[in-house]
Design an enzyme around this catalytic site. Structure first.
Site, PDB file in Angstrom:
ATOM      1  N   ALA A  92      87.750  31.216  79.971  1.00 17.11           N
ATOM      2  CA  ALA A  92      88.076  32.018  81.154  1.00 17.11           C
ATOM      3  C   ALA A  92      87.046  31.742  82.246  1.00 17.11           C
ATOM      4  O   ALA A  92      85.891  31.405  81.967  1.00 17.11           O
ATOM      5  CB  ALA A  92      88.082  33.503  80.800  1.00 17.11           C
ATOM      6  N   GLY A 141      89.797  37.930  89.368  1.00 15.68           N
ATOM      7  CA  GLY A 141      90.588  37.835  88.154  1.00 15.68           C
ATOM      8  C   GLY A 141      91.040  39.180  87.628  1.00 15.68           C
ATOM      9  O   GLY A 141      90.910  40.212  88.290  1.00 15.68           O
ATOM     10  N   GLN A 142      91.569  39.167  86.409  1.00 15.34           N
ATOM     11  CA  GLN A 142      92.177  40.358  85.831  1.00 15.34           C
ATOM     12  C   GLN A 142      91.372  40.814  84.611  1.00 15.34           C
ATOM     13  O   GLN A 142      90.148  40.823  84.651  1.00 15.34           O
ATOM     14  CB  GLN A 142      93.648  40.063  85.541  1.00 15.34           C
ATOM     15  CG  GLN A 142      94.390  39.642  86.818  1.00 15.34           C
ATOM     16  CD  GLN A 142      95.871  39.453  86.625  1.00 15.34           C
ATOM     17  OE1 GLN A 142      96.544  40.194  85.921  1.00 15.34           O
ATOM     18  NE2 GLN A 142      96.424  38.417  87.265  1.00 15.34           N
ATOM     19  N   ILE A 202      81.705  31.860  83.441  1.00 16.65           N
ATOM     20  CA  ILE A 202      82.693  31.332  82.504  1.00 16.65           C
ATOM     21  C   ILE A 202      82.462  31.923  81.109  1.00 16.65           C
ATOM     22  O   ILE A 202      81.375  32.417  80.799  1.00 16.65           O
ATOM     23  CB  ILE A 202      82.640  29.795  82.419  1.00 16.65           C
ATOM     24  CG1 ILE A 202      81.310  29.330  81.812  1.00 16.65           C
ATOM     25  CG2 ILE A 202      82.856  29.166  83.784  1.00 16.65           C
ATOM     26  CD1 ILE A 202      81.221  27.829  81.571  1.00 16.65           C
ATOM     27  N   SER A 203      83.499  31.860  80.284  1.00 19.55           N
ATOM     28  CA  SER A 203      83.346  32.195  78.870  1.00 19.55           C
ATOM     29  C   SER A 203      84.191  31.222  78.062  1.00 19.55           C
ATOM     30  O   SER A 203      85.325  30.913  78.423  1.00 19.55           O
ATOM     31  CB  SER A 203      83.766  33.635  78.592  1.00 19.55           C
ATOM     32  OG  SER A 203      85.109  33.869  78.950  1.00 19.55           O
ATOM     33  N   CYS A 242      94.029  37.990  81.336  1.00 14.50           N
ATOM     34  CA  CYS A 242      94.241  37.420  82.665  1.00 14.50           C
ATOM     35  C   CYS A 242      95.675  37.630  83.160  1.00 14.50           C
ATOM     36  O   CYS A 242      96.169  36.863  83.994  1.00 14.50           O
ATOM     37  CB  CYS A 242      93.863  35.944  82.693  1.00 14.50           C
ATOM     38  SG  CYS A 242      92.125  35.666  82.313  1.00 14.50           S
TER      39      CYS A 242
END
Length: 220
Positions: A149, A71-72, A163-164, A180
């Site tokens: 996310a 991811g970013q 995860i969040s 993201c």
């Protein structure tokens, strides 16, 4: 057995990464049980393996940590439930795509407990909610905001990171990044959606929906 750990207070990011890496290694060696760790971080940004420097729009605002997850850029901070997911895919099927789908389903099932419908969108990682009360986009589509996310890493088929879910974070803290890498959509939280939900409420929902999303591990 899956061990659930819930930490009080704000856990430093470096401490969390060190724990995850050690625990994932122990799981891979068969010396520890799988683990789900529920926590909060102090305000910080993390850069995943696909992060673009131009998406860090305010680099001096909070500490920035390079992360080995996919991811970013993402933000973590108080009022956000972070769940680090240390699961053994050797016993759960070595299928990364399916595993990510299970994580997405887990979040969506937990949100359903609060009558929130989460959506998965092609090309946009994470879980999104539609905002019909907001102006439509330039294309006429419903506005959608990100509520959760997802970013993982695998080592020896054991996962870490995770995860969040935005419960009640300061949403202005997301302004220092392009979350993201997606600039045309915003972020939201359960409280922003008008729900008086607490972190313990979300924890109960996550624990209740975990088996439904993942099922039991298959022990060989």
């Amino acid at each position: 057995m899956v061990e659930w750990i819930t930490s009080e207070g704000l856990v430093p990011y470096e401490e969390a990464v060190a724990f995850m890496e050690a625990r994932a290694e122990a799981i891979a060696r068969g010396e520890a049980e799988e683990c789900l760790w529920l926590l909060e971080h102090p305000p910080l940004y993390t850069a995943g393996t696909s992060a673009r420097i131009e998406d860090l729009t305010d680099p001096d605002r909070f500490p920035v940590h390079s992360s080995k997850r996919g991811g970013q850029y993402t933000y973590h901070g108080p009022g956000q439930r972070v769940v680090y997911v240390m699961l053994d895919l050797n016993t759960r099927g070595k299928d990364v795509r399916r595993f990510v789908q299970q994580l997405e389903r887990w979040v969506i099932l937990a949100l359903e407990e609060f009558n929130i419908t989460g959506h998965i969108r092609e090309g946009r990682v994470g879980v999104w909610v539609e905002r019909p009360e907001k102006p439509r986009t330039a294309t006429g589509a419903l506005t959608e905001d990100k509520i959760a996310a997802i970013g993982i890493r695998l080592r020896k088929w054991v996962s870490f990171h995770g995860i969040s879910i935005n419960v009640e974070p300061d949403l202005s803290h997301f302004d220092g990044i392009v979350p993201c890498g997606i600039s045309e959509h915003g972020v939201t939280s359960l409280v922003d959606l008008g729900l008086p939900v607490t972190l313990p409420d979300v924890d109960v929902a996550l624990k209740r929906s975990f088996e439904l999303a993942f099922g039991p591990a298959l022990r060989g």
